[in-house]
Write an enzyme that holds these catalytic residues in place. Structure first.
Site, PDB file in Angstrom:
ATOM      1  N   LYS A 226       0.845  -1.200   0.000  1.00 28.81           N
ATOM      2  CA  LYS A 226       0.000   0.000   0.000  1.00 28.81           C
ATOM      3  C   LYS A 226       0.883   1.254   0.000  1.00 28.81           C
ATOM      4  CE  LYS A 226      -3.339   2.177   3.093  1.00 28.81           C
ATOM      5  NZ  LYS A 226      -4.134   1.929   4.312  1.00 28.81           N
ATOM      6  N   GLU A 232      10.982  -4.658   3.375  1.00 28.91           N
ATOM      7  CA  GLU A 232      11.029  -6.069   2.985  1.00 28.91           C
ATOM      8  C   GLU A 232      10.531  -6.262   1.554  1.00 28.91           C
ATOM      9  OE1 GLU A 232       9.781  -4.840   5.759  1.00 28.91           O
ATOM     10  OE2 GLU A 232      10.311  -6.073   7.503  1.00 28.91           O
ATOM     11  N   GLY A 283      -4.159  -2.186   6.160  1.00 28.94           N
ATOM     12  CA  GLY A 283      -3.471  -3.388   5.670  1.00 28.94           C
ATOM     13  C   GLY A 283      -4.096  -4.683   6.160  1.00 28.94           C
ATOM     14  N   ARG A 284      -4.314  -4.778   7.472  1.00 29.73           N
ATOM     15  CA  ARG A 284      -4.799  -6.053   8.029  1.00 29.73           C
ATOM     16  C   ARG A 284      -6.262  -6.311   7.715  1.00 29.73           C
ATOM     17  NH1 ARG A 284      -3.280  -2.372  11.585  1.00 29.73           N
ATOM     18  NH2 ARG A 284      -4.712  -1.512  13.120  1.00 29.73           N
ATOM     19  N   GLU A 370      -2.815  -6.403  16.274  1.00 33.87           N
ATOM     20  CA  GLU A 370      -2.370  -5.098  15.778  1.00 33.87           C
ATOM     21  C   GLU A 370      -3.497  -4.077  15.940  1.00 33.87           C
ATOM     22  OE1 GLU A 370       0.951  -4.454  12.621  1.00 33.87           O
ATOM     23  OE2 GLU A 370      -0.936  -4.378  11.543  1.00 33.87           O
ATOM     24  N   HIS A 401      -1.998 -32.881  20.036  1.00 35.01           N
ATOM     25  CA  HIS A 401      -0.804 -33.667  20.363  1.00 35.01           C
ATOM     26  C   HIS A 401       0.348 -32.757  20.757  1.00 35.01           C
ATOM     27  CE1 HIS A 401      -2.533 -37.485  18.850  1.00 35.01           C
ATOM     28  NE2 HIS A 401      -3.280 -36.629  18.171  1.00 35.01           N
ATOM     29  N   LYS A 516      10.884  -0.305  13.656  1.00 36.64           N
ATOM     30  CA  LYS A 516      11.170  -0.079  12.241  1.00 36.64           C
ATOM     31  C   LYS A 516      12.134   1.095  12.070  1.00 36.64           C
ATOM     32  CE  LYS A 516       6.973  -0.581   9.744  1.00 36.64           C
ATOM     33  NZ  LYS A 516       5.994   0.018   8.888  1.00 36.64           N
TER      34      LYS A 516
HETATM   35  C1  G6Q Z   1      -1.488  -3.637   8.690  1.00 36.17           C
HETATM   36  C2  G6Q Z   1      -0.232  -2.949   8.805  1.00 36.17           C
HETATM   37  C3  G6Q Z   1       0.952  -3.657   8.199  1.00 36.17           C
HETATM   38  C4  G6Q Z   1       1.108  -3.479   6.692  1.00 36.17           C
HETATM   39  C5  G6Q Z   1       2.513  -3.932   6.298  1.00 36.17           C
HETATM   40  C6  G6Q Z   1       2.756  -3.811   4.818  1.00 36.17           C
HETATM   41  O1  G6Q Z   1      -2.547  -3.199   9.045  1.00 36.17           O
HETATM   42  O2  G6Q Z   1      -0.389  -1.662   8.349  1.00 36.17           O
HETATM   43  O3  G6Q Z   1       0.987  -5.025   8.494  1.00 36.17           O
HETATM   44  O4  G6Q Z   1       0.135  -4.177   6.003  1.00 36.17           O
HETATM   45  O5  G6Q Z   1       3.445  -3.190   7.004  1.00 36.17           O
HETATM   46  O6  G6Q Z   1       2.599  -2.502   4.406  1.00 36.17           O
HETATM   47  P1  G6Q Z   1       2.563  -2.115   2.900  1.00 36.17           P
HETATM   48  O7  G6Q Z   1       1.364  -2.745   2.269  1.00 36.17           O
HETATM   49  O8  G6Q Z   1       2.512  -0.619   2.864  1.00 36.17           O
HETATM   50  O9  G6Q Z   1       3.829  -2.654   2.285  1.00 36.17           O
END
Ligand code: G6Q
Length: 556
Positions: A226, A232, A283-284, A370, A401, A516
């Site tokens: 996003k 990463e 994101g989540r 989160e 188990h 971060k």
């Molecule tokens: C979710 C967070 C987080 C995000 C990641 C990836 O709610 O905001 O997990 O989705 O950090 O972010 P980008 O999509 O911006 O790479």
């Protein structure tokens, strides 16, 4: 659209936004009731009438809660808690586009929360629909439909004129967990001959292992970010682009982008196609946006993608129901609050009796922890009550188990949410000793809920089970795309309902920023050392150097 939650048409419901949980009447009532919660271990406590009656249903999913420590008095108080906190009123405001991602009086993200609009377009327009968000979602979905149809028709092929067989999704956090959980859950519905793979970790071995078995010439790469700037994802994109170049392939014929408008990744010339997600989708909560949809459409086909969205929409509509007994996400949220805030349980185990849901708990861990791992109210005041629990779990029966010993006889009381299906996905099964494997799976699930609730008396103290360990069971006929969409939306709504009731902002994630930021500073330091003094990186392997070096750099 986009009014802060205290102005204009939102005024009526916005009175809920600063209501402290412990100031509600229901808080006191539930506190009283928690002195003597329902005794599940008493003889006859789990009567057939209770088991039959304590059941809610929506969008193909039953929520069985007879094994929770609740009775009519507790359920009535939970209903009052839902009303006093305006849980459903706030949910409706969220769907209508109120700016709920904010903290009053402090700089914050100041965003709407409109993930429900991604699937709202699959149902009729309702009073809670946000027109602008619907239009945005519809536009992206239509673009995706065209792209998938072109792949299907052979209008989009590789340089050699061959169809694409594989897709690698690069993304992390919300751009990985939900989409991956959905794909794994529904791989049984995949288009024959197509495969989906994932790279998320910046560990170079993650990418290396994924690329190892792939024919890159027939592979699409879906880069999902996003922000378009996540360390990463950007690193992995470059690594994979290099592999394509080394294989003599032109990345812009293979790479897709899902990103925010105007992000550093919003550069359509670098990609075969670019799809967009919007600021109002966290994101989540983004699995049903283009973040999940592009990959799911490729792997499972467009009709299955639409089924996922329809199931999610059906559950979003159920979440608008004010009667908690007819609103499974709200009821599950309230049962969670009862166990966590009033019966003192610190964690919640989510235990799917389905191998296909192998990553679903990991997704819910992010979605819940989160969102609700917060310590201040929406007014920035310290919380005087507990917010989100610790979420964990693994698929059953494997977990039985492993860690169920503690759940049954340990000193911590761990409430559980079991998820199961009456029939299997593949329908390939065998009767051994008069029962199928699916029956063995479901029997184990039900037996666990029962054993946790009723316990067992025994003259040998080591074989005693105290019982009164609460659980709920989510049961559906089959793990289909529709059911999966409904299950996903059920948990998303559960999490936001709890946040509304706790008066916290479930939509930001300031807590992940500090680490971060410090890692970025450390990396800048390493980069400087490499440039200035030929530092090779090996020194960082020495723990002493790394710790002292890090502390020194970070103290600056
Ligand atoms: C979710 C967070 C987080 C995000 C990641 C990836 O709610 O905001 O997990 O989705 O950090 O972010 P980008 O999509 O911006 O790479």
């Amino acid at each position: 659209m986009g009014q802060p939650a205290g102005t204009g048409e939102h005024c009526e419901a916005s009175r809920y936004f600063s209501r402290d949980f412990n100031a509600m009447k229901a808080w006191g009532e539930l506190g009283e009731l928690a002195r003597a919660p329902y005794d599940l271990a008493a003889p006859g406590a789990l009567s057939p009438a209770r088991i039959r009656g304590y059941k809610a249903h929506a969008a193909g999913i039953d929520l069985l809660y007879s094994t929770q420590r609740v009775d009519e008095a507790v359920l009535s108080a939970l209903q009052r808690l839902a009303e006093e906190s305006g849980a459903v009123a706030q949910f409706l405001l969220m769907k209508k586009g109120a700016v709920l991602n904010r903290i009053d009086g402090y700089p914050s993200e100041e965003r709407q929360v409109l993930h429900t609009a991604c699937r709202d377009i699959l149902g009729p327009v309702t009073p809670a629909s946000d027109a602008a968000a619907r239009a945005q979602s519809k536009g992206e979905l239509e673009k995706l439909a065209d792209f998938l149809a072109a792949l299907e028709a052979g209008a989009i092929v590789n340089a050699a004129g061959e169809p694409f067989t594989d897709l690698v999704q690069i993304g992390i956090g919300g751009s990985d967990l939900g989409p991956r959980a959905l794909y794994l859950a529904l791989a049984a519905y995949g288009i024959p001959g197509r495969r989906v793979h994932f790279i998320s970790n910046v560990d170079p071995d993650d990418a290396a292992a994924t690329l190892a078995g792939l024919d890159l010439a027939k592979t699409l790469v879906n880069v999902v970010s996003k922000s378009g700037s996540t360390l990463e994802t950007m690193t992995n994109e470059e690594l994979v682009r290099k592999a394509f170049v080394e294989a003599g392939l032109e990345p812009s014929r293979h790479f897709l982008a899902v990103t925010g408008k105007g992000s550093p990744m919003d550069n359509p010339a670098r990609y075969l196609r670019s799809f967009y997600m919007f600021d109002s989708i966290g994101g989540r909560y983004s699995a049903t946006s283009m973040v999940g949809a592009v990959m799911l459409g490729f792997g499972l086909g467009y009709p299955h993608l639409l089924e996922i969205l329809k199931g999610a929409n059906a559950m979003d509509l159920a979440a608008e129901e004010p009667d908690i007994l007819r609103n499974p996400p709200l009821l599950l949220a309230l049962l969670g609050i009862w166990n966590h805030n009033f019966l003192g349980c610190e964690t919640l185990a989510i235990l799917p009796y389905s191998q296909a849901l192998v990553r679903f708990t990991a997704h819910l861990q992010q979605c819940d922890m989160e969102s609700n791992g917060k310590s201040v109210t929406r007014q920035g005041k310290p919380l005087a009550w507990k917010s989100g629990p610790i979420i964990w779990g693994e698929p059953g029966t494997n977990g039985q188990h492993a860690f169920y010993q503690l759940i049954h006889q340990g000193t911590a009381i761990v409430p559980a949410e079991f998820i199961g299906f009456r029939t299997s996905q593949h329908g390939r099964d065998l009767i051994i000793e008069q029962t199928t494997s699916q029956e063995k799976l479901v029997a184990n699930l039900l037996a666990q809920a029962l054993a946790l609730a009723t316990g067992q008396t025994h003259e040998n103290p080591n074989r005693r089970f105290a019982g009164n360990r609460p659980s709920s069971v989510l049961l559906a006929d089959r793990l289909t795309p529709y059911t999966m969409g409904a299950l996903l939306a059920l948990y998303e709504a559960k999490v936001v309902f709890q946040g509304f009731i706790w008066n916290i902002n479930s939509f930001d994630q300031e807590g992940v920023q500090l680490g971060k930021k410090l890692a970025t500073r450390l990396l800048a330091h390493y980069a400087g050392l490499r440039q200035d003094s030929g530092y090779s990186g090996e020194a960082a392997d020495e723990l002493g150097w790394a710790l002292f070096g890090a502390a020194g750099v970070l103290a600056k």
